[in-house]
Design a protein around this motif. Structure first.
Motif, short mmCIF file in Angstrom:
data_model
loop_
_atom_site.label_atom_id
_atom_site.label_comp_id
_atom_site.label_asym_id
_atom_site.label_seq_id
_atom_site.Cartn_x
_atom_site.Cartn_y
_atom_site.Cartn_z
N SER A 92 0.85 -1.19 0.00
CA SER A 92 0.00 0.00 0.00
C SER A 92 0.89 1.24 0.00
O SER A 92 1.53 1.55 1.01
CB SER A 92 -0.92 0.00 1.23
OG SER A 92 -1.80 1.09 1.17
N VAL A 93 0.97 1.90 -1.15
CA VAL A 93 1.79 3.11 -1.27
C VAL A 93 1.18 4.19 -0.38
O VAL A 93 -0.01 4.46 -0.46
CB VAL A 93 1.85 3.59 -2.74
CG1 VAL A 93 2.63 4.89 -2.86
CG2 VAL A 93 2.46 2.51 -3.62
N ASP A 114 0.26 7.89 1.37
CA ASP A 114 -0.20 9.17 0.85
C ASP A 114 1.02 9.98 0.39
O ASP A 114 1.98 10.15 1.14
CB ASP A 114 -0.95 9.92 1.95
CG ASP A 114 -1.66 11.16 1.45
OD1 ASP A 114 -1.41 11.58 0.30
OD2 ASP A 114 -2.46 11.71 2.21
N ASP A 142 -3.62 -1.95 -11.64
CA ASP A 142 -3.15 -1.96 -10.26
C ASP A 142 -1.82 -2.71 -10.09
O ASP A 142 -1.12 -2.51 -9.11
CB ASP A 142 -4.19 -2.61 -9.34
CG ASP A 142 -5.45 -1.77 -9.21
OD1 ASP A 142 -5.43 -0.59 -9.62
OD2 ASP A 142 -6.44 -2.28 -8.69
N ASN A 162 -0.85 -5.06 -5.04
CA ASN A 162 -0.92 -3.63 -4.78
C ASN A 162 -2.34 -3.23 -4.41
O ASN A 162 -3.26 -3.42 -5.17
CB ASN A 162 -0.46 -2.86 -6.03
CG ASN A 162 -0.63 -1.37 -5.87
OD1 ASN A 162 -0.55 -0.83 -4.78
ND2 ASN A 162 -0.89 -0.70 -6.98
N GLN A 163 -2.49 -2.65 -3.21
CA GLN A 163 -3.81 -2.20 -2.75
C GLN A 163 -3.96 -0.69 -2.85
O GLN A 163 -4.93 -0.14 -2.37
CB GLN A 163 -4.01 -2.63 -1.29
CG GLN A 163 -4.09 -4.13 -1.12
CD GLN A 163 -4.46 -4.50 0.30
OE1 GLN A 163 -3.86 -4.04 1.25
NE2 GLN A 163 -5.48 -5.33 0.43
N SER A 164 -3.00 -0.02 -3.48
CA SER A 164 -3.00 1.44 -3.53
C SER A 164 -3.82 2.01 -4.67
O SER A 164 -4.02 3.21 -4.73
CB SER A 164 -1.56 1.94 -3.69
OG SER A 164 -0.70 1.24 -2.88
N LEU A 217 -3.00 7.18 -8.29
CA LEU A 217 -2.04 7.78 -7.36
C LEU A 217 -1.60 9.16 -7.84
O LEU A 217 -1.50 10.11 -7.06
CB LEU A 217 -0.83 6.87 -7.16
CG LEU A 217 -1.08 5.59 -6.38
CD1 LEU A 217 0.15 4.68 -6.45
CD2 LEU A 217 -1.43 5.88 -4.94
N GLU A 254 7.26 0.75 -0.78
CA GLU A 254 6.14 1.68 -0.65
C GLU A 254 6.63 3.13 -0.57
O GLU A 254 6.12 4.01 -1.27
CB GLU A 254 5.32 1.34 0.60
CG GLU A 254 4.58 0.02 0.50
CD GLU A 254 4.02 -0.46 1.83
OE1 GLU A 254 3.22 -1.41 1.81
OE2 GLU A 254 4.38 0.11 2.89
N ALA A 280 6.22 6.23 -3.52
CA ALA A 280 5.58 7.49 -3.12
C ALA A 280 6.51 8.67 -3.34
O ALA A 280 6.10 9.73 -3.84
CB ALA A 280 5.13 7.43 -1.67
#
Length: 195
Positions: free
Chosen positions: A19-20, A22, A52, A70-72, A78, A173, A177
């Motif tokens: 999960s990337v 914020d 994804d 990947n759940q981001s 993104l 992650e 980001a």
């Protein structure tokens, strides 16, 4: 029977959820406001940006494999979320995929790869000895048209990290980001410089 169970265990696929974080945790989420001071259209182009599965892992061996789920959301999601949060702080209304604006930012994503290569060692070793490799490549052009002025630049990142199993996912992650944040910050700065 005992040997069959051992063989089945050897073929297990290890899957880690990613999960990337914020991109801009310090900024507020965009809200519906009627006090925008500026408007810009952002057009994003690239291959498979809506998938994804842009973060991948390769197999350790024929018997073991490592997978990343990947759940981001997609790379496109993104990017859009980051652009909206960054622009909202200056009361800039962003309109995606609309042409004919007085101010437009074109983002062309040419290449992006985020790949984890686990170390080539026996998976049941309780203490990892070798490090795996995480490769991050991101190559994009951006063009800013601001009324009659224009700037066009390239943004390219090529990172290789050597990580021990157990620390790789947090590093992956954070690295993804940071790359997206650096990209958005760069063209956002150029947008303000172009006056």
């Amino acid at each position: 029977m005992h040997n069959i169970i051992i063989l089945l265990i050897l073929f297990i696929s290890f899957c880690k959820q990613i999960s990337v974080p914020d991109i801009y945790p310090e900024f507020q989420e965009p809200k519906e406001i009627n006090q925008y001071t500026d408007e810009v259209c952002v057009i994003i182009n690239g291959k498979d940006l809506e998938k994804d599965s842009f973060i991948r892992a390769y197999s350790i061996s024929r018997l073991f494999s490592s997978q990343v789920k990947n759940q981001s959301g997609s790379l496109l999601e993104l990017l859009k979320k980051g652009i909206l949060k960054r622009s909202y702080q200056e009361k800039i209304q962003v309109i995606f995929n609309k042409s004919g604006c007085k101010k437009t930012i074109f983002l062309n994503i040419h290449e992006y790869e985020f790949i984890w290569y686990p170390p080539q060692e026996f998976i049941q070793n309780p203490i990892p000895i070798r490090k795996g490799e995480f490769l991050a490549k991101f190559d994009a052009d951006y063009t800013i048209l601001k009324e009659k002025k224009q700037v066009q630049k390239n943004f390219r990142v090529n990172i290789k990290l050597y990580l021990l199993p157990g620390e790789e996912y947090n590093s992956i992650e954070r690295t993804v980001a940071q790359i997206l944040k650096d990209f958005i910050d760069e063209f956002y700065l150029q947008y303000w410089v172009l006056n």
